[in-house]
Motif scaffolding. Structure first.
Motif, PDB file in Angstrom:
ATOM      1  N   LEU A  57      11.330  13.282 103.506  1.00  0.00           N
ATOM      2  CA  LEU A  57      11.914  13.529 102.188  1.00  0.00           C
ATOM      3  C   LEU A  57      12.861  14.731 102.234  1.00  0.00           C
ATOM      4  O   LEU A  57      13.911  14.738 101.579  1.00  0.00           O
ATOM      5  N   ALA A  58      12.496  15.737 103.013  1.00  0.00           N
ATOM      6  CA  ALA A  58      13.351  16.926 103.144  1.00  0.00           C
ATOM      7  C   ALA A  58      14.699  16.577 103.765  1.00  0.00           C
ATOM      8  O   ALA A  58      15.697  17.267 103.532  1.00  0.00           O
ATOM      9  N   MET A  59      14.736  15.506 104.560  1.00  0.00           N
ATOM     10  CA  MET A  59      15.999  15.084 105.169  1.00  0.00           C
ATOM     11  C   MET A  59      17.044  14.761 104.108  1.00  0.00           C
ATOM     12  O   MET A  59      18.248  14.945 104.326  1.00  0.00           O
ATOM     13  N   ALA A  60      16.595  14.243 102.951  1.00  0.00           N
ATOM     14  CA  ALA A  60      17.535  13.882 101.889  1.00  0.00           C
ATOM     15  C   ALA A  60      18.250  15.102 101.333  1.00  0.00           C
ATOM     16  O   ALA A  60      19.340  14.992 100.772  1.00  0.00           O
ATOM     17  N   VAL A  61      17.636  16.287 101.488  1.00  0.00           N
ATOM     18  CA  VAL A  61      18.262  17.538 101.051  1.00  0.00           C
ATOM     19  C   VAL A  61      18.957  18.220 102.217  1.00  0.00           C
ATOM     20  O   VAL A  61      20.068  18.742 102.090  1.00  0.00           O
ATOM     21  N   TYR A  62      18.322  18.175 103.370  1.00  0.00           N
ATOM     22  CA  TYR A  62      18.823  18.899 104.538  1.00  0.00           C
ATOM     23  C   TYR A  62      20.134  18.310 105.071  1.00  0.00           C
ATOM     24  O   TYR A  62      21.083  19.047 105.386  1.00  0.00           O
TER      25      TYR A  62
END
Length: 411
Positions: free
Chosen positions: A160-165
């Motif tokens: 999920l953090a990939m969508a921000v990162y």
């Protein structure tokens, strides 16, 4: 005609070689990722036999590989699972990020690569390999263990953090201004939030629209929609991979299951092409100078990943044996570390970053299955004079009882 013949020969040889390497890795029961990377090194710049006619097509295949990887990742989860996981397990995700991203950032700064490279290398060392870990859990028969939901929760939070990162990295590598980068990040966060909201409220409607009893029509609609959204996301400098991930989240139920079955072979094919493409753009002669830093970074982040997994399992009430198993299982890095490094290589950020990331992933994708198997017995030997925790149980659950966030993940 002559160029077409050479292209077919080269690309056919690549696919055949990847198939043979995959079968060889399967017999030895380890991930084929390092073999794909080595194949790319052998036939890329400075390799044994550099490719010519097929390299442009391989580059396009690599882009599709990244998109399919993120689409399939999104299909693993429901939007409600992601929201629940965020609320329940975000402290474990924060600890995982801090312990494993900071060593990568520090290493980049110590090597004199600058702040942008530090952000990139932080992502490389942070994200565990979902594919390798899923295979290891299945091979070791740990799908029903009490620590497995904790492992899955951390993987979900990383994904999920990939969508921000990824939008942040894309903006930094593009060299945009702070204002433009903030707008890009705001668009990415807004898109992610909107997709999650729509998926929670209207997921069944979207799935009914996409759904089809004909596998051919389902494949064409989902693949076309994914490529379209990925292209629009890329045009907005949000990242094509994030767009594909959001499409996967929006699909649910039988549509997600059917799409997963149909696209799995394509994902595996183009993902293998992606790893080869990354290797093609890494000169083998550039790896030995960065081998020692890569080894030091790999050992450091193996230890920090074990620590973060241990802490997360302890927080969930898992006994000492399960804590060590959770930490050891999370060590492997793989596909998404290469995806992140590939963005930097394509942008021409730092010549040594690609070789270091290649060596780093090669080390940990081989070390990961070993730490998953041996961390717990080794910890038992070292602590045998002290009794292990008796308050929490390590008894495996019956097979098929793994629940909670990530239960759609293919294991």
């Amino acid at each position: 005609m002559h160029n077409t013949a050479i292209f077919l020969i080269e690309f056919g040889a690549i696919i055949l070689g990847l198939g043979i390497l995959g079968r060889f890795a399967g017999r030895l029961r380890f991930s084929p990722i390092p073999l794909y990377l080595l194949a790319g090194l052998a036939f890329g710049e400075g390799g044994i036999l550099p490719l010519g006619a097929s390299e442009e097509f391989v580059a396009i295949g690599a882009e599709i590989g990244v998109i399919l990887l993120l689409l399939m990742l999104g299909l693993e989860y429901t939007a409600s699972d992601l929201v629940t996981n965020l609320k329940t397990h975000y402290p474990a995700g924060l600890v995982d990020c801090a312990l494993n991203a900071l060593p990568g950032a520090a290493a980049a700064l110590l090597l004199g690569w600058g702040p942008v490279a530090a952000v990139v290398l932080a992502g490389v060392t942070w994200i565990s390999s979902s594919g390798v870990i899923a295979k290891v859990l299945g091979d070791l028969g740990r799908l029903g263990n009490r620590e497995t939901p904790v492992i899955l929760s951390i993987l979900v939070l990383e994904d999920l953090a990939m969508a921000v990162y990824l939008p942040i990295v894309t903006a930094l590598l593009a060299g945009v201004s702070l204002a433009t980068g903030s707008v890009t990040l705001a668009i990415a966060l807004g898109a992610a939030g909107a997709v999650l909201f729509v998926a929670v409220r209207y997921g069944r409607v979207i799935s009914r629209f996409v759904s089809s009893d004909d596998p051919e029509k389902l494949l064409l609609v989902v693949l076309g929609l994914t490529l379209l959204v990925a292209g629009l996301a890329q045009q907005l400098q949000v990242s094509a991979a994030v767009g594909a991930f959001l499409v996967g989240i929006a699909l649910s139920g039988e549509v997600a299951e059917g799409t997963h079955t149909l696209l799995s072979p394509l994902r595996d094919l183009f993902a293998a092409v992606f790893f080869v493409f990354f290797g093609l753009h890494t000169d083998p002669a550039s790896i030995p100078p960065v081998l020692l830093p890569a080894l030091a970074l790999a050992l450091t982040t193996a230890a920090t990943k074990i620590a973060s997994g241990y802490w997360a399992a302890k927080r969930a009430g898992i006994g000492a044996k399960g804590r060590w198993r959770a930490g050891g299982t999370l060590v492997a890095r793989g596909e998404f570390s290469i995806v992140i490094a590939g963005l930097a290589v394509a942008a021409g950020l730092e010549p040594e970053l690609g070789p270091l990331a290649t060596a780093y992933v090669l080390i940990l994708v081989l070390l990961g299955p070993l730490t998953a198997r041996y961390t717990e017995p080794l910890a038992q030997r070292l602590t045998r004079r002290r009794p292990l925790d008796v308050g929490a149980s390590d008894t495996p659950q019956p097979a098929g009882t793994v629940s909670g966030p990530g239960e759609r993940r293919s294991l």
